[in-house]
Design an enzyme around this catalytic site. Structure first.
Site, PDB file in Angstrom:
ATOM      1  N   VAL A 111       0.845  -1.197   0.000  1.00 15.39           N
ATOM      2  CA  VAL A 111       0.000   0.000   0.000  1.00 15.39           C
ATOM      3  C   VAL A 111       0.878   1.243   0.000  1.00 15.39           C
ATOM      4  CG1 VAL A 111      -1.844  -1.238   1.208  1.00 15.39           C
ATOM      5  CG2 VAL A 111      -0.210   0.122   2.516  1.00 15.39           C
ATOM      6  N   PRO A 122       2.589   7.665   1.652  1.00 16.71           N
ATOM      7  CA  PRO A 122       3.000   9.005   1.219  1.00 16.71           C
ATOM      8  C   PRO A 122       3.466   9.865   2.396  1.00 16.71           C
ATOM      9  CG  PRO A 122       0.610   8.868   1.354  1.00 16.71           C
ATOM     10  CD  PRO A 122       1.133   7.503   1.677  1.00 16.71           C
ATOM     11  N   THR A 123       3.851  11.091   2.103  1.00 11.76           N
ATOM     12  CA  THR A 123       4.221  12.011   3.177  1.00 11.76           C
ATOM     13  C   THR A 123       2.955  12.462   3.894  1.00 11.76           C
ATOM     14  OG1 THR A 123       6.085  12.728   1.836  1.00 11.76           O
ATOM     15  CG2 THR A 123       5.450  14.173   3.651  1.00 11.76           C
ATOM     16  N   GLU A 137      10.230   2.693 -12.006  1.00  9.27           N
ATOM     17  CA  GLU A 137       9.176   2.690 -13.018  1.00  9.27           C
ATOM     18  C   GLU A 137       9.797   2.856 -14.407  1.00  9.27           C
ATOM     19  OE1 GLU A 137       5.824   5.230 -11.995  1.00  9.27           O
ATOM     20  OE2 GLU A 137       6.069   4.623  -9.912  1.00  9.27           O
ATOM     21  N   ARG A 141      34.715   3.291  -8.784  1.00  9.07           N
ATOM     22  CA  ARG A 141      34.166   3.520  -7.446  1.00  9.07           C
ATOM     23  C   ARG A 141      32.937   4.431  -7.529  1.00  9.07           C
ATOM     24  NH1 ARG A 141      39.292   6.071  -4.843  1.00  9.07           N
ATOM     25  NH2 ARG A 141      39.118   7.093  -6.861  1.00  9.07           N
ATOM     26  N   ALA A 179      22.309  14.802 -15.554  1.00  8.54           N
ATOM     27  CA  ALA A 179      21.736  16.079 -15.113  1.00  8.54           C
ATOM     28  C   ALA A 179      20.319  16.202 -15.649  1.00  8.54           C
ATOM     29  CB  ALA A 179      22.584  17.226 -15.639  1.00  8.54           C
ATOM     30  N   GLY A 230      15.410  18.134 -12.633  1.00 12.54           N
ATOM     31  CA  GLY A 230      15.157  17.779 -11.223  1.00 12.54           C
ATOM     32  C   GLY A 230      14.512  16.407 -11.162  1.00 12.54           C
ATOM     33  N   CYS A 253       8.656   8.642  -4.819  1.00 12.30           N
ATOM     34  CA  CYS A 253       9.420   8.131  -3.666  1.00 12.30           C
ATOM     35  C   CYS A 253      10.631   8.934  -3.219  1.00 12.30           C
ATOM     36  CB  CYS A 253       9.830   6.694  -3.949  1.00 12.30           C
ATOM     37  SG  CYS A 253       8.388   5.625  -4.075  1.00 12.30           S
ATOM     38  N   PHE A 254      11.444   9.434  -4.136  1.00 15.77           N
ATOM     39  CA  PHE A 254      12.701  10.052  -3.692  1.00 15.77           C
ATOM     40  C   PHE A 254      12.451  11.134  -2.635  1.00 15.77           C
ATOM     41  CE2 PHE A 254      15.799   9.124  -7.474  1.00 15.77           C
ATOM     42  CZ  PHE A 254      15.876   7.818  -7.049  1.00 15.77           C
TER      43      PHE A 254
HETATM   44  P1  NAD Z   1       0.189   3.141  -5.343  1.00 16.57           P
HETATM   45  O1  NAD Z   1      -0.457   4.351  -4.781  1.00 16.57           O
HETATM   46  O2  NAD Z   1       0.345   3.025  -6.813  1.00 16.57           O
HETATM   47  O3  NAD Z   1      -0.628   1.846  -4.886  1.00 16.57           O
HETATM   48  C1  NAD Z   1      -1.057   1.636  -3.577  1.00 16.57           C
HETATM   49  C2  NAD Z   1      -2.418   0.956  -3.629  1.00 16.57           C
HETATM   50  O4  NAD Z   1      -2.765   0.526  -2.313  1.00 16.57           O
HETATM   51  C3  NAD Z   1      -3.551   1.863  -4.086  1.00 16.57           C
HETATM   52  O5  NAD Z   1      -4.188   1.305  -5.219  1.00 16.57           O
HETATM   53  C4  NAD Z   1      -4.515   1.919  -2.883  1.00 16.57           C
HETATM   54  O6  NAD Z   1      -5.879   1.952  -3.252  1.00 16.57           O
HETATM   55  C5  NAD Z   1      -4.174   0.631  -2.179  1.00 16.57           C
HETATM   56  N1  NAD Z   1      -4.502   0.619  -0.753  1.00 16.57           N
HETATM   57  C6  NAD Z   1      -4.161   1.521   0.197  1.00 16.57           C
HETATM   58  N2  NAD Z   1      -4.592   1.113   1.401  1.00 16.57           N
HETATM   59  C7  NAD Z   1      -5.226  -0.066   1.215  1.00 16.57           C
HETATM   60  C8  NAD Z   1      -5.885  -0.980   2.082  1.00 16.57           C
HETATM   61  N3  NAD Z   1      -5.926  -0.755   3.391  1.00 16.57           N
HETATM   62  N4  NAD Z   1      -6.431  -2.086   1.553  1.00 16.57           N
HETATM   63  C9  NAD Z   1      -6.375  -2.327   0.220  1.00 16.57           C
HETATM   64  N5  NAD Z   1      -5.753  -1.505  -0.650  1.00 16.57           N
HETATM   65  C10 NAD Z   1      -5.175  -0.382  -0.153  1.00 16.57           C
HETATM   66  O7  NAD Z   1       1.590   3.006  -4.619  1.00 16.57           O
HETATM   67  P2  NAD Z   1       2.924   2.351  -5.208  1.00 16.57           P
HETATM   68  O8  NAD Z   1       3.603   3.303  -6.098  1.00 16.57           O
HETATM   69  O9  NAD Z   1       2.608   0.988  -5.682  1.00 16.57           O
HETATM   70  O10 NAD Z   1       3.807   2.280  -3.885  1.00 16.57           O
HETATM   71  C11 NAD Z   1       3.484   1.394  -2.850  1.00 16.57           C
HETATM   72  C12 NAD Z   1       4.626   1.371  -1.855  1.00 16.57           C
HETATM   73  O11 NAD Z   1       5.809   0.864  -2.507  1.00 16.57           O
HETATM   74  C13 NAD Z   1       5.029   2.718  -1.291  1.00 16.57           C
HETATM   75  O12 NAD Z   1       5.433   2.551   0.039  1.00 16.57           O
HETATM   76  C14 NAD Z   1       6.228   3.132  -2.125  1.00 16.57           C
HETATM   77  O13 NAD Z   1       7.101   3.980  -1.408  1.00 16.57           O
HETATM   78  C15 NAD Z   1       6.884   1.801  -2.399  1.00 16.57           C
HETATM   79  N6  NAD Z   1       7.660   1.730  -3.645  1.00 16.57           N
HETATM   80  C16 NAD Z   1       7.163   2.276  -4.791  1.00 16.57           C
HETATM   81  C17 NAD Z   1       7.876   2.157  -5.975  1.00 16.57           C
HETATM   82  C18 NAD Z   1       7.379   2.747  -7.266  1.00 16.57           C
HETATM   83  O14 NAD Z   1       8.110   2.719  -8.249  1.00 16.57           O
HETATM   84  N7  NAD Z   1       6.170   3.272  -7.328  1.00 16.57           N
HETATM   85  C19 NAD Z   1       9.084   1.454  -5.996  1.00 16.57           C
HETATM   86  C20 NAD Z   1       9.547   0.898  -4.806  1.00 16.57           C
HETATM   87  C21 NAD Z   1       8.819   1.036  -3.638  1.00 16.57           C
HETATM   88  C1  UGA Z   2      13.508   5.084  -7.791  1.00 15.21           C
HETATM   89  C2  UGA Z   2      14.658   4.108  -7.564  1.00 15.21           C
HETATM   90  O1  UGA Z   2      15.512   4.139  -8.701  1.00 15.21           O
HETATM   91  C3  UGA Z   2      14.150   2.707  -7.324  1.00 15.21           C
HETATM   92  O2  UGA Z   2      15.227   1.844  -7.015  1.00 15.21           O
HETATM   93  C4  UGA Z   2      13.163   2.725  -6.169  1.00 15.21           C
HETATM   94  O3  UGA Z   2      12.627   1.445  -5.965  1.00 15.21           O
HETATM   95  C5  UGA Z   2      12.045   3.695  -6.477  1.00 15.21           C
HETATM   96  O4  UGA Z   2      12.610   5.011  -6.708  1.00 15.21           O
HETATM   97  C6  UGA Z   2      11.066   3.861  -5.355  1.00 15.21           C
HETATM   98  O5  UGA Z   2      11.368   3.556  -4.220  1.00 15.21           O
HETATM   99  O6  UGA Z   2       9.983   4.329  -5.700  1.00 15.21           O
HETATM  100  P1  UGA Z   2      11.999   5.723  -9.857  1.00 15.21           P
HETATM  101  O7  UGA Z   2      11.677   6.916  -9.043  1.00 15.21           O
HETATM  102  O8  UGA Z   2      10.876   4.961 -10.426  1.00 15.21           O
HETATM  103  O9  UGA Z   2      12.861   4.687  -8.987  1.00 15.21           O
HETATM  104  O10 UGA Z   2      12.933   6.120 -11.080  1.00 15.21           O
HETATM  105  P2  UGA Z   2      14.459   6.592 -11.222  1.00 15.21           P
HETATM  106  O11 UGA Z   2      14.975   6.024 -12.471  1.00 15.21           O
HETATM  107  O12 UGA Z   2      15.240   6.375  -9.994  1.00 15.21           O
HETATM  108  O13 UGA Z   2      14.290   8.147 -11.458  1.00 15.21           O
HETATM  109  C7  UGA Z   2      13.826   9.014 -10.449  1.00 15.21           C
HETATM  110  C8  UGA Z   2      13.896  10.441 -10.951  1.00 15.21           C
HETATM  111  O14 UGA Z   2      15.250  10.857 -11.101  1.00 15.21           O
HETATM  112  C9  UGA Z   2      13.250  10.645 -12.318  1.00 15.21           C
HETATM  113  O15 UGA Z   2      12.596  11.866 -12.342  1.00 15.21           O
HETATM  114  C10 UGA Z   2      14.425  10.643 -13.266  1.00 15.21           C
HETATM  115  O16 UGA Z   2      14.181  11.343 -14.449  1.00 15.21           O
HETATM  116  C11 UGA Z   2      15.469  11.331 -12.411  1.00 15.21           C
HETATM  117  N1  UGA Z   2      16.845  10.981 -12.794  1.00 15.21           N
HETATM  118  C12 UGA Z   2      17.239   9.684 -12.787  1.00 15.21           C
HETATM  119  C13 UGA Z   2      17.735  11.979 -13.112  1.00 15.21           C
HETATM  120  O17 UGA Z   2      17.388  13.170 -13.104  1.00 15.21           O
HETATM  121  N2  UGA Z   2      19.026  11.641 -13.431  1.00 15.21           N
HETATM  122  C14 UGA Z   2      19.446  10.347 -13.429  1.00 15.21           C
HETATM  123  O18 UGA Z   2      20.631  10.111 -13.731  1.00 15.21           O
HETATM  124  C15 UGA Z   2      18.529   9.355 -13.098  1.00 15.21           C
END
Ligand code: NAD
Ligand code: UGA
Length: 591
Positions: free
Chosen positions: A192, A195-196, A268, A363, A371, A374, A379-380
């Protein structure tokens, strides 16, 4: 009585516990049979072991029984067999967590959907059900129009969701029946959103755990048997303690839970690639027998497609922190490179060349050094703010300030980019039209969460500009929602915001093109390489086919024509030949 059976290849063990036999005199004993599967270069071989646990040292008649059984067993065991990893379940373990046959993933979002699809695809004998309250999202997952755009996702979803005639039965399901999904599963992935927080203490900084808490409350209320609960969502350190506390207070007597941390590292746009071939799978558990057993059960699911050396088991709280740390370090690289880019613009250096030069140092490495206008994404920012908030709550104020500066530089970068546009366009954007190419936070996704485009477009609107936006994947309704919900005067900008269906439409009568997402089609680099006679591989040919015609764009724009390249995807030389003035991020035209 057979409690638990498991015979999938590649696993080292499984227990068929026969259960505790009735007490005989004052001795009780428990018999279990372990199936050990050895991995040989030539294939797999399985042996059964009978494990007898006695409550004390025994005398006849039990010794007779053992004397008979032990030689019998050795005749049925290969002498050349290697010693298997000591991972057979004790009978206690198998009682707490039986064989995993059903997984429930709570949350059908960017993580839950793709992760479950990959898991189900690799484990055809396990039923994976993804549950979510959002019925529209679930309906989309059940349809041919998935709710998220992700290359390769449909190909991964279809075989397990729809099955393959005569080959495999469906084992991936999407449902709004959260209670049933939870009740049936032995292992629950919590995916699930976290968020902040927007309200109360820690608003704007701390992670909002209410979605996680509500999912866990539901588990407590619904579960009638033991379950492994897996934090896939990104959480603050020691969130597992909170979840355990909620479960203790809400669950039925006798039902036990083990909480694991198994953070997701997919990015993504490359989610299927990342999930199919991960750098590592991190599993954090308590170091108790139950914790380790649960970690093994989860590791076994991953072992269907991830090699053992990439499945790392560590302490539960290290795992939670490692996820925040990974995102913080990745974002920190981007802010570092963008800070250096500001210097490049001032001294006449080129950030692409600087990144290339430093990235050759093994390293440092070359990735995440591009660059940009932003970083964005869901997530970041939130994960760094969460990390900083945790540091602050531990009185580590300097640590908190250090990580916040990564976010500060990112905000500075977006503002600096806007100011450069205004400066180049004679310090006024009134009555000027800007074509915005790209609105997603990165290419190959339709996701706009925290996209730099939202801030930049709002800044341009605040300067009085008309904006015409085109993105190949983001819907008009999403763009309007993102801008209007973050603009202080949404009514006053309605007429100055147009969402277009093509690049050419967006660029018509525009004074400048502003590239905010690095979609391949905006680049001219493959065709420039082709024109220079550089080798073009088939991937580049595909990119070339998608490329827009900058010549055609030059024919529909007003003069002077500017290109502000927030992603450095355009080769300026051919553009300047067409009469464009080019401004790349971290690059200086004049020096
Ligand atoms: P998202 O908002 O796309 O999906 C979350 C889903 O959970 C929503 O569809 C919402 O309706 C559902 N939900 C919330 N509470 C619920 C409940 N109690 N029962 C059933 N459904 C419920 O979020 P996301 O991007 O998939 O991220 C999920 C988590 O994974 C976050 O903690 C995020 O930080 C982490 N994460 C995200 C990414 C990414 O690329 N999006 C990558 C790594 C980790
Ligand atoms: C990032 C991490 O890369 C994943 O490992 C992590 O699981 C995920 O966050 C998460 O926790 O949600 P994501 O945000 O999907 O993944 O994509 P990134 O490729 O990391 O890019 C993040 C942002 O940085 C984008 O806006 C991208 O355009 C930017 N970016 C990326 C740069 O500006 N410069 C780069 O060299 C790389």
């Amino acid at each position: 009585m057979v409690e638990d059976a498991d015979s999938r290849p590649g696993e080292y063990e499984c227990g068929w516990s026969l259960g505790a036999c009735p007490r005989l005199a004052d001795i009780s004993f428990e018999i279990s049979i372990a199936l050990c599967t050895y991995r040989y270069p030539s294939g797999f071989h399985s042996d059964y072991f009978v494990i007898i646990q006695l409550s004390r040292l025994v005398e006849p008649p039990f010794t007779f029984f053992l004397n008979y059984l032990i030689p019998f067993m050795s005749t049925h065991t290969r002498q050349d067999a290697p010693i298997p990893a000591p991972s057979y379940r004790s009978s206690n373990e198998s009682k707490l967590f039986g064989r995993i046959t059903k997984i429930c993933c709570v949350g059908a979002g960017y993580v839950g959907g793709p992760t479950s699809a990959v898991m189900a695809n690799a484990n055809p004998n396990i039923q994976v059900t993804v549950v979510d309250y959002d019925s529209k999202r679930i309906a989309a997952w059940q349809s041919d129009e998935l709710p998220i755009y992700e290359p390769g996702l449909m190909e991964m979803v279809k075989p397990s969701r729809d099955g393959i005639p005569n080959k495999r039965a469906p084992n991936l399901f999407f449902s709004t029946d959260v209670d049933r999904g939870i009740a049936e599963a032995e292992l629950i992935l919590l995916s699930v959103n976290t968020p902040t927080k927007t309200l109360g203490q820690g608003a704007g900084h701390a992670s909002e755990l209410s979605y996680l808490e509500s999912a866990v409350r539901k588990i407590g209320a619904v579960a009638t048997d033991n379950k492994i609960i897996v934090e896939k969502s990104t959480v603050p350190c020691r969130a597992a303690d909170t979840l355990r506390d909620v479960l203790r207070a809400t669950s039925k007597p006798g039902v036990e839970f083990e909480i694991l941390s198994n953070p997701e590292f997919l990015a993504e746009g490359t989610a299927i690639q990342n999930l199919s071939n991960p750098d590592r799978v991190l599993i954090g558990s308590l170091k108790t027998p139950q914790g380790l057993a649960a970690a093994r059960a989860l590791a076994q699911i991953y072992s269907a497609w991830v090699s053992a050396e990439r499945i790392i088991t560590i302490n539960l709280f290290s795992s939670e922190l490692a996820k925040l740390a990974a995102n913080a370090l990745l974002a920190q690289r981007i802010s570092s490179v963008n800070a250096l880019g500001a210097m490049c613009e001032a001294v006449g250096a080129d950030i692409d060349e600087v990144s290339y030069a430093v990235g050759l140092d093994k390293r440092i490495g070359s990735r995440m050094l591009k660059a940009s206008v932003g970083f964005g994404g869901s997530c970041f920012r939130k994960d760094i703010l969460s990390l900083a908030y945790i540091a602050e709550s531990l009185n580590l104020f300097e640590v908190a300030a250090y990580w916040r500066s990564v976010v500060d530089i990112n905000e500075y970068q977006k503002d600096r980019f806007t100011r450069r546009i205004v400066r180049c366009l004679y310090n006024s954007l009134s009555n000027k039209t800007l074509a915005i190419l790209g609105f997603a936070y990165k290419k190959d996704t339709g996701d706009t969460r925290e996209s730099a485009a939202i801030t930049v477009v709002n800044n341009l609107l605040a300067e009085g500009a008309n904006v015409r936006i085109y993105d190949p994947q983001v819907k008009e309704s999403q763009i309007r929602y993102d801008i209007e919900s973050s603009n202080p005067h949404p009514q006053s900008i309605k007429d100055r915001l147009v969402v277009c269906s093509s690049t050419y439409d967006a660029c018509t009568d525009a004074d400048a093109v502003v590239i905010l997402t690095e979609w391949d089609e905006f680049s001219n680099k493959s065709s420039s390489a082709h024109a220079r006679g550089d080798l073009v591989c088939s991937g580049d040919m595909d990119a070339m086919r998608k490329e827009i015609s900058w010549k055609r764009i030059s024919q529909v724009m007003r003069r002077p024509m500017y290109v502000f390249d927030g992603r450095n995807v355009v080769d300026p030389v051919p553009l300047e030949a067409l009469g464009f003035r080019y401004e790349g991020v971290g690059k200086s035209r004049d020096l």
